[in-house]
Design a protein around this motif. Structure first.
Motif, short mmCIF file in Angstrom:
data_model
loop_
_atom_site.label_atom_id
_atom_site.label_comp_id
_atom_site.label_asym_id
_atom_site.label_seq_id
_atom_site.Cartn_x
_atom_site.Cartn_y
_atom_site.Cartn_z
N GLY A 118 -31.08 9.85 14.40
CA GLY A 118 -30.91 10.62 13.18
C GLY A 118 -29.87 9.97 12.28
O GLY A 118 -28.91 9.36 12.76
N TRP A 119 -30.06 10.10 10.98
CA TRP A 119 -29.15 9.47 10.02
C TRP A 119 -27.93 10.35 9.82
O TRP A 119 -28.03 11.47 9.32
N GLN A 120 -26.76 9.83 10.19
CA GLN A 120 -25.53 10.62 10.13
C GLN A 120 -24.55 10.11 9.07
O GLN A 120 -23.42 10.57 9.01
N LEU A 121 -24.98 9.19 8.22
CA LEU A 121 -24.05 8.52 7.31
C LEU A 121 -24.15 9.00 5.87
O LEU A 121 -23.49 8.44 4.99
N GLY A 122 -24.96 10.01 5.61
CA GLY A 122 -25.02 10.57 4.27
C GLY A 122 -26.03 9.90 3.36
O GLY A 122 -26.53 8.80 3.65
N THR A 123 -26.30 10.56 2.25
CA THR A 123 -27.32 10.07 1.32
C THR A 123 -26.87 8.79 0.62
O THR A 123 -27.69 7.90 0.38
N GLY A 124 -25.59 8.67 0.32
CA GLY A 124 -25.10 7.50 -0.39
C GLY A 124 -25.34 6.22 0.38
O GLY A 124 -25.86 5.23 -0.17
N LEU A 125 -25.00 6.20 1.67
CA LEU A 125 -25.21 5.01 2.48
C LEU A 125 -26.69 4.77 2.77
O LEU A 125 -27.12 3.63 2.95
N CYS A 126 -27.46 5.85 2.80
CA CYS A 126 -28.91 5.70 2.95
C CYS A 126 -29.48 4.93 1.76
O CYS A 126 -30.25 3.97 1.93
N ARG A 127 -29.09 5.31 0.57
CA ARG A 127 -29.57 4.63 -0.63
C ARG A 127 -29.04 3.20 -0.71
O ARG A 127 -29.74 2.29 -1.16
N LEU A 180 -32.93 4.60 -5.84
CA LEU A 180 -33.08 5.88 -6.52
C LEU A 180 -34.17 6.74 -5.91
O LEU A 180 -34.08 7.97 -5.93
N ALA A 181 -35.19 6.11 -5.35
CA ALA A 181 -36.31 6.86 -4.77
C ALA A 181 -36.04 7.28 -3.34
O ALA A 181 -36.69 8.19 -2.82
N SER A 182 -35.08 6.64 -2.67
CA SER A 182 -34.80 6.95 -1.28
C SER A 182 -33.84 8.14 -1.17
O SER A 182 -33.30 8.62 -2.17
N GLY A 183 -33.62 8.59 0.05
CA GLY A 183 -32.71 9.71 0.27
C GLY A 183 -32.85 10.26 1.67
O GLY A 183 -33.59 9.72 2.50
N PRO A 188 -36.73 17.79 11.59
CA PRO A 188 -35.70 18.79 11.91
C PRO A 188 -34.31 18.18 11.97
O PRO A 188 -33.31 18.86 11.88
N GLU A 189 -34.22 16.83 12.21
CA GLU A 189 -32.93 16.17 12.15
C GLU A 189 -32.91 15.26 10.93
O GLU A 189 -33.95 14.87 10.40
N THR A 190 -31.73 14.93 10.45
CA THR A 190 -31.60 14.17 9.21
C THR A 190 -32.20 12.78 9.36
O THR A 190 -31.92 12.07 10.34
N SER A 191 -33.02 12.40 8.40
CA SER A 191 -33.65 11.08 8.38
C SER A 191 -33.41 10.44 7.03
O SER A 191 -33.35 11.10 5.99
N CYS A 192 -33.26 9.11 7.05
CA CYS A 192 -33.13 8.33 5.82
C CYS A 192 -34.50 7.79 5.46
O CYS A 192 -35.06 6.95 6.19
N LEU A 193 -35.07 8.29 4.37
CA LEU A 193 -36.46 7.99 4.02
C LEU A 193 -36.55 7.02 2.85
O LEU A 193 -35.73 7.04 1.94
N ARG A 194 -37.60 6.21 2.90
CA ARG A 194 -37.87 5.30 1.79
C ARG A 194 -38.20 6.08 0.52
O ARG A 194 -37.84 5.67 -0.58
#
Length: 316
Positions: A118-127, A180-183, A188-194
């Motif tokens: 699961g992605w635990q680093l937040g939306t900013g690092l995901c992008r 900009l399109a990712s996030g 059910p757990e946080t995922s970093c999506l394209r």
């Protein structure tokens, strides 16, 4: 790396079994042309997400290890014999390709952990991850494209330095819509999506067009130009084809992205077969593209050894 979301545009939560009727849920219909569904028929199931979450981290870890070794060997070869690299694998071009593959490789552990735990680093690092991922891809594509139709990378002079700045700055600009399109999505757990935005959002549409230009249009134009232009055709060498490995590995993913858009935008009617199998094909095609970071250094080193052998013995 990829969205673990089945073809259905209305289902964002992760499930082990999904019904094709959920695809049909948001479709409007005309009473005069109503379609009656057979509710007694066996439902269509999509098991892609569990398999993806189980297999992808291992695949990325192995690829990262192989890419690290390959890129390291490539850097050592460049450092030990900098003047031994001649056209078409010029030192300037190969060094920049090594940087691009190195950036891509450095992101693989982060992506692997994010998929598995699961992605635990937040939306900013995901992008930021998606920005760097696509920055690397666009830079490598532009480098390969520019080396196929000119000899600008034969030497490191003011002209080639300006071109390098333009390539890397342009690649960063082209990668911005991907960020900009990712996030992140918690389902059910946080995922970093394209893609965390609507399929028709301006950011994703721009990103999609740029990816299709990189993975499909650019290699097609270069191939036609090479075949149609006597100067380019005469200057073609087997070594040039090594650089084209990048396009060869990513073209299937470009086709997959185009079909994925048509399905999600409902420009193609999803069937049970596409619902059950398309995600596998898209995931495999992206996995094939990811392999460029370990196959690329190996191919460049092999071409260098082959060329050195040809110079020494007259044949490769």
């Amino acid at each position: 790396m990829g969205n673990c979301i089945p073809v259905s545009p209305s289902v964002l939560e992760s499930k082990n079994s999904l019904d094709l009727l959920e695809i049909m849920g948001n479709l409007s219909y005309d009473d005069s042309n109503m379609t009656f569904l057979d509710y007694d028929a066996a439902p269509c199931h999509n098991q892609y997400c569990p398999l993806f979450q189980h297999m992808a981290p291992t695949f990325l870890a192995i690829t990262c290890a192989a890419a690290t070794l390959g890129t390291g060997a490539l850097v050592v070869a460049l450092a030990k014999r900098p003047h031994a690299w001649g056209w078409p694998q010029s030192r300037v071009l190969v060094a920049q390709l090594a940087v691009g593959m190195g950036v891509f490789t450095a992101l693989l552990p982060l992506v692997a952990v994010g998929i598995g735990q699961g992605w635990q680093l937040g939306t900013g690092l995901c992008r930021l991850t998606h920005l760097l991922w696509h920055w690397s891809l666009f830079a490598q594509g532009l480098l390969v494209g520019s080396s196929s139709c000119s000899t600008a990378w034969c030497r490191w002079d003011p002209q080639s330095r300006r071109l390098a700045v333009a390539v890397w700055a342009g690649a960063l600009l082209l990668a911005t819509p991907a960020a900009l399109a990712s996030g992140t999505v918690a389902a059910p757990e946080t995922s970093c999506l394209r893609r965390s935005v609507d399929i028709l959002s301006p950011a994703y549409l721009l990103h999609l067009v740029l990816c299709l230009c990189l993975f499909l249009l650019l290699p097609a134009v270069l191939l036609v130009a090479t075949l149609a232009t006597p100067r380019l055709r005469a200057g073609w060498e087997p070594g040039v084809g090594v650089s084209w490995l990048f396009f060869g590995l990513w073209v299937p993913y470009g086709v997959g992205l185009a079909v994925d858009f048509l399905l999600h935008a409902q420009l193609l009617q999803p069937t049970c077969g596409t619902f059950e199998h398309f995600d596998y094909m898209l995931g495999l095609s992206e996995g094939l593209g990811v392999l460029h970071c370990c196959l690329g250094p190996a191919a460049l080193l092999a071409a260098r050894l082959c060329r050195h052998g040809a110079g020494a013995s007259g044949s490769c």
